[in-house]
Scaffold this active site. Sequence first.
Site, PDB file in Angstrom:
ATOM      1  N   GLU B  60       0.828  -1.216   0.000  1.00 41.50           N
ATOM      2  CA  GLU B  60       0.000   0.000   0.000  1.00 41.50           C
ATOM      3  C   GLU B  60       0.858   1.261   0.000  1.00 41.50           C
ATOM      4  O   GLU B  60       0.473   2.285  -0.567  1.00 41.50           O
ATOM      5  CB  GLU B  60      -0.938   0.007   1.196  1.00 41.50           C
ATOM      6  CG  GLU B  60      -2.148  -0.915   1.030  1.00 41.50           C
ATOM      7  CD  GLU B  60      -1.791  -2.378   0.950  1.00 41.50           C
ATOM      8  OE1 GLU B  60      -0.744  -2.784   1.492  1.00 41.50           O
ATOM      9  OE2 GLU B  60      -2.556  -3.143   0.333  1.00 41.50           O
ATOM     10  N   HIS B 129     -11.703  -6.498   7.139  1.00 45.30           N
ATOM     11  CA  HIS B 129     -12.433  -6.256   5.890  1.00 45.30           C
ATOM     12  C   HIS B 129     -13.763  -5.562   6.159  1.00 45.30           C
ATOM     13  O   HIS B 129     -14.644  -5.562   5.317  1.00 45.30           O
ATOM     14  CB  HIS B 129     -12.713  -7.584   5.167  1.00 45.30           C
ATOM     15  CG  HIS B 129     -11.502  -8.281   4.648  1.00 45.30           C
ATOM     16  ND1 HIS B 129     -10.518  -8.796   5.454  1.00 45.30           N
ATOM     17  CD2 HIS B 129     -11.102  -8.531   3.374  1.00 45.30           C
ATOM     18  CE1 HIS B 129      -9.574  -9.361   4.708  1.00 45.30           C
ATOM     19  NE2 HIS B 129      -9.910  -9.213   3.450  1.00 45.30           N
TER      20      HIS B 129
HETATM   21  C1  LIG Z   1      -1.961  -4.955   3.684  1.00 49.57           C
HETATM   22  C2  LIG Z   1      -2.854  -5.828   2.891  1.00 49.57           C
HETATM   23  N1  LIG Z   1      -3.143  -5.508   1.614  1.00 49.57           N
HETATM   24  C3  LIG Z   1      -3.960  -6.265   0.869  1.00 49.57           C
HETATM   25  C4  LIG Z   1      -4.530  -7.388   1.392  1.00 49.57           C
HETATM   26  C5  LIG Z   1      -5.501  -8.246   0.555  1.00 49.57           C
HETATM   27  N2  LIG Z   1      -4.877  -9.547   0.241  1.00 49.57           N
HETATM   28  C6  LIG Z   1      -5.117 -10.633   1.000  1.00 49.57           C
HETATM   29  S1  LIG Z   1      -4.190 -11.931   0.507  1.00 49.57           S
HETATM   30  C7  LIG Z   1      -3.490 -11.061  -0.737  1.00 49.57           C
HETATM   31  C8  LIG Z   1      -2.483 -11.726  -1.633  1.00 49.57           C
HETATM   32  C9  LIG Z   1      -1.355 -12.304  -0.839  1.00 49.57           C
HETATM   33  O1  LIG Z   1      -0.488 -13.021  -1.696  1.00 49.57           O
HETATM   34  P1  LIG Z   1       0.806 -13.693  -1.111  1.00 49.57           P
HETATM   35  O2  LIG Z   1       1.533 -12.720  -0.243  1.00 49.57           O
HETATM   36  O3  LIG Z   1       1.573 -14.274  -2.234  1.00 49.57           O
HETATM   37  O4  LIG Z   1       0.291 -14.826  -0.133  1.00 49.57           O
HETATM   38  P2  LIG Z   1      -0.609 -16.061  -0.543  1.00 49.57           P
HETATM   39  O5  LIG Z   1      -2.038 -15.625  -0.403  1.00 49.57           O
HETATM   40  O6  LIG Z   1      -0.243 -16.449  -1.960  1.00 49.57           O
HETATM   41  O7  LIG Z   1      -0.271 -17.144   0.436  1.00 49.57           O
HETATM   42  C10 LIG Z   1      -3.967  -9.754  -0.761  1.00 49.57           C
HETATM   43  C11 LIG Z   1      -3.572  -8.725  -1.749  1.00 49.57           C
HETATM   44  C12 LIG Z   1      -4.222  -7.703   2.740  1.00 49.57           C
HETATM   45  N3  LIG Z   1      -4.734  -8.790   3.337  1.00 49.57           N
HETATM   46  N4  LIG Z   1      -3.384  -6.914   3.448  1.00 49.57           N
END
Ligand SMILES: Cc1ncc(C[n+]2csc(CCOP(=O)(O)OP(=O)(O)O)c2C)c(N)n1
Lengths: 326, 326, 358, 358
Positions: B60, B129
């Site tokens: 962010e 959320h």
């Molecule tokens: C600070 C923040 N920004 C956005 C999100 C929304 N979000 C939840 S999971 C995700 C993707 C995460 O991907 P990754 O770090 O590769 O972990 P994975 O889900 O693949 O295990 C996002 C963008 C969040 N939870 N927290």
Amino acid sequence: MAQITLIEAVTQALAWEMKHDPSVVVLGEDVGVNGGVFRATQGLLDTFGAERVIDTPLDETTIAGITVGLAAQGMKPVAEAQFEGFIYGMLEQIICHAARMRNRTRGRLTIPAVWRAPWGGGIRAPEHHSEANEALFTNVPGLRVVLPSSPGRAYGLLLAAIRDPDPVIFFEPKRIYRQYKEEVPDDGEALPLDVCFVLRDGSDVTLVTWGAQVKETLEAADALAEEGISAEVIDVATLKPLDFDTIHESVRKTGRCVIVHEAPRTAGFGAEISARLAEHALYDLVAPVERVTGYDTHIPLFRLEMKYLPSVDRIIAAAHRTMEVS
Amino acid sequence: MAQITLIEAVTQALAWEMKHDPSVVVLGEDVGVNGGVFRATQGLLDTFGAERVIDTPLDETTIAGITVGLAAQGMKPVAEAQFEGFIYGMLEQIICHAARMRNRTRGRLTIPAVWRAPWGGGIRAPEHHSEANEALFTNVPGLRVVLPSSPGRAYGLLLAAIRDPDPVIFFEPKRIYRQYKEEVPDDGEALPLDVCFVLRDGSDVTLVTWGAQVKETLEAADALAEEGISAEVIDVATLKPLDFDTIHESVRKTGRCVIVHEAPRTAGFGAEISARLAEHALYDLVAPVERVTGYDTHIPLFRLEMKYLPSVDRIIAAAHRTMEVS
Amino acid sequence: MPIAATFEIEYLQYLNAEGKLVREDLPAFARDVRLLVKMYQEMLMVRIFDAKAIALQRTGKLGTYAPCLGHEATYLAIGSAMQEDDCFAPSYREYGVQFHRGVKPRELLMYWGGDERGNNFSGPAHDFAWCVPIGTQCLHAAGSALAFKIRREPRVAVCTIGDGGSSKADFNSALNVAGAMNLPMVAVIVNNGWAISVPRNAQTGAKTLAQKGIAAGLECIQVDGNDLIAMRAAMDHALKRARHGHGGMVIEAVTYRLSDHTTADDARRYRSEEEVKDAWEREPLRRMKTYLMSLNAWTEEEEIALKEQCSKYVDGEVNAYLETKAQPIEAMFDYTYAELPPDLVEQRNEALAWEKRN
Amino acid sequence: MPIAATFEIEYLQYLNAEGKLVREDLPAFARDVRLLVKMYQEMLMVRIFDAKAIALQRTGKLGTYAPCLGHEATYLAIGSAMQEDDCFAPSYREYGVQFHRGVKPRELLMYWGGDERGNNFSGPAHDFAWCVPIGTQCLHAAGSALAFKIRREPRVAVCTIGDGGSSKADFNSALNVAGAMNLPMVAVIVNNGWAISVPRNAQTGAKTLAQKGIAAGLECIQVDGNDLIAMRAAMDHALKRARHGHGGMVIEAVTYRLSDHTTADDARRYRSEEEVKDAWEREPLRRMKTYLMSLNAWTEEEEIALKEQCSKYVDGEVNAYLETKAQPIEAMFDYTYAELPPDLVEQRNEALAWEKRN
Ligand SMILES: Cc1ncc(C[n+]2csc(CCOP(=O)(O)OP(=O)(O)O)c2C)c(N)n1
Ligand SMILES: Cc1ncc(C[n+]2csc(CCOP(=O)(O)OP(=O)(O)O)c2C)c(N)n1
Ligand SMILES: [Mg+2]
Ligand SMILES: [Mg+2]
């Protein structure tokens, strides 16, 4: 007993608590050898060593995040933001974790941490060194927001903040860091959080304020007294949770209220006090509530900043407006 | 003409403005191929290409910072925070730079950017959320804070937000993203920022709200009508700068005001409205102002969240309390 | 030109996709076949839990759920390598780690079922709860590691982060402070190729994610995250170093998210069936099973029996979850502060009064 | 073990502390002696401005001021290498860059004198103003670079950041996005050894600060920041790459802060006189002067004359600054929004009324 300034009272409180509670550590930028840019942590490194007086890398996100980690594992960290204008990088960790950890884990993990920061304008400092941004924290459940306005209250409230089992935002009005000295016994006596301090009794109008503005407000009260207007002066001290009863009691008596703060007016914390009066003291109010505040603009660079901050005159004028009604 | 939902209205506004203004770009996490986790940017990648519909790295701080950079160099970025609960990492860039750039440079550099985020509770979503954190922004000078509550207003206000020469925080009440459809002509007609919308005229009590809560508030107004209580319903829509005149005018007429919002009560934006009434409408008020809000706690995980959000019953009860006084 | 510094990122794999050993120097633990069998059994248990949780969500009995299909080896390696008094700071799908550390399936279900009590779990009381704000948990690990260092406790803090999360400011800040303060912290980047719809290559121009540790002066390594033996070996090495004061380490576990991001996601929108099919060829359980069977340490009969047993166990946990009544409304207030301030007492009473009315 | 990736950080120096060339392959620009003389003259001008600004602060005629004593070569190299339509995102002491880009001394003084008008300067209108929140300017550079890329403009965004700032989340985020999106951005880490009282080694465990770029997949190099020739060569190379779409670059300029952090700081509290004395041996002007004199391109007479000339010029600027009246109180309101909302019009009138009264 020694007379000390507000900043010295902060140092005295930190030293006392570190001496009596080994789990207390201080961390931030330049808090070590340099003793902090305002010298709030002066001498702590020599007394308590580098493991408890920690110079961090230059990153507020880091400071806030490791503070949460330290606290979750049983330490009592006191983190410093070098200025209130640099606390923004700490917000995600404070709002998402410090304020929520107890609730999230049903009390299993808690964050007994304090975030200190020099706060407010009026010292001819560069950009971002003069903000009053307490309203960023007052709508966040789980936090306490404290703003001392005298050496004695700085000492007692900081002790209380460190001992409090929940996260506390502790803003220090830098404009009055060295404004005057008073006797502050180094006896480890904490002051209660969650109460407003009535600094002066009065019967005609209630002046409510916090932080550095307490000075101007008391001066206004003096001037009003000379006109025969008796002003009660309340230092809110702990903004969150708010001790509204003390304010209400006073307004019940005076029927008039002037709220004074440095922050921009709209949605500043003064609004909450004014709102509670509208909700709980409507019939006590003889005159409309007045807010004397910073304008809804950024505090200007220092050539104009004193024109931005509430002045004694503006406070008096507001009090007069409330007195016009009877 | 097609009937569309609030989320579809957001997409329609983005598409219109991107079509008519080549400097508009959309950026955020999953806004490209995926069209956003709520599909707000659905189809934009195919129409406008990867250079204008930008999937950013997952950070962010990055999104907010490059948005400031893009805007300073003449682009009109519309940045998305995937949820309001992830906007905290954007605050330093929004508060220190987006909100201040015009002031800092005496108008030389400006930030005509929009930060969009799904906002608020009630969709049985996981932790973080479901927040209503608009109060983080309403005390910050230089920002606009907008919260549409219908497909039509989402379309018109988003167009206005993108065209506005200053930074706008645009929160979208996700609970009503797909609640109902209405006709929204895709004519590029923006709605005015800085005005409240009177959704229903009434003479006995003024109900003031914004976002998803407009639904419950209108339902409460219906129920009150059946009892013969005539409630005026105002959707604030643009919280900052606040159009207090419209609210004041209504309270002049009704003498009663109930403010409804999801966010925690203390220092929520409702406080500012209540405060202004205490200051400018004291003599118009027949009854104390009421606030029906989220409690001063974190919104619980979803098994309890509906008990946290203001309900029609609570709004009606508050209106009744104001009616008890005459 | 003079060289100021040089770096190397090694890649570690013992067991390839076909379940064949690709190196001789098997670590001691891997010679203990009973241990390998036990770990394999735990992986299977995780996979069965995962499937049941998804089914629960599909039938409306659970909220949004984040599966861990394909991550089992990485998680089991982390869980089994850690000591109980080490501290774990997860993101939101590390079921394998948590089960091994004593968290009950019913507790995980409670969290995804919208009940905070799931975070007050049977695992180590000092472990962190799920962390939804991406990356922020890494700084909790760093802070915990600092606490251990200050108190001279031989404990290590471990955090997991995704490939997407490795872009988050907090993650890089955590690595930097771990390096600057020589903290006993191990960061495992679970590179499963995707951050919801954003592929790993859109996150960074870095050739490996492991090299993010170079910026912080940490030792880093890239590991086949579907190879239980390699992952466990890397974890053992990292934990030992950290525990003995030799500093933090970054492990990139290369694996693949075989499932949708969460039950609210539809991965078909953004990735090809081929890619997923191909990834199934490298998934962690099959290769381990092949290897164990080649050692005559595991049979199809045992496999079937175990599946049944796990299934029964999880069903029991699911029922326990489903039978758990919602918290009373007071619970919304009672954990906001250690002691409820007067304001909140009032609001709490207000809320209770409403409960009675309805 | 198989190697996933290897990296090398080169160190670049042409002119050593004694003013002797340490390599043969002089870049073309460095063969143009008149150019070198001109750059030397600009460095001298910066140093004289710096001294006068400090004197102003000491006599109460200026607010807190951040000197750049010792950084002149790094800043001049950046300023002279950039094109006017490139975009510069500074921190708060890059006077050498700004003068070269057309910012007037009086404007810099106005900013440190508490007057926003100093940021509405005579330099390129698209350049960023001073950036006090450490590191945040790096993302402005990344965003600007993205704008240039989207619009297919052959422009580069350059940001400067300190050794302390290289720990700030925003800096690492900026490098990462520059690498992920292949942006025309150059980040110069001005490693002057100190972040107020915190030494460079307390910031990170990384051997070099240049290697922070490895985490982002960027090309990185460490340069003698007191060597104008090396710094200019590195900048030319970095700008050319970026301008031609070959991506961003990180340059670590190793220099030293010979002054206090700001006029509000007292460096004797935290660093030794010896260290500072030693650093003076490597400062940038002396070595350049020695080199130019060895080429018979510069004389003591010219030095004295130039100093006088610079002094006069700066005095003129100082006077212009001192004669500038404060802004009227309306200025506090008029740049908050493009158009003043009703609320603010009211408050503005209130403020004006107070002005009249007093
Ligand atoms: C600070 C923040 N920004 C956005 C999100 C929304 N979000 C939840 S999971 C995700 C993707 C995460 O991907 P990754 O770090 O590769 O972990 P994975 O889900 O693949 O295990 C996002 C963008 C969040 N939870 N927290
Ligand atoms: C976000 C933020 N945190 C803290 C500060 C206070 N501060 C101003 S300068 C400085 C040190 C910067 O050191 P470095 O990055 O090395 O740059 P230098 O001053 O040495 O050029 C600090 C901590 C700030 N300006 N911004
Ligand atoms: Mg991933
Ligand atoms: Mg430095």
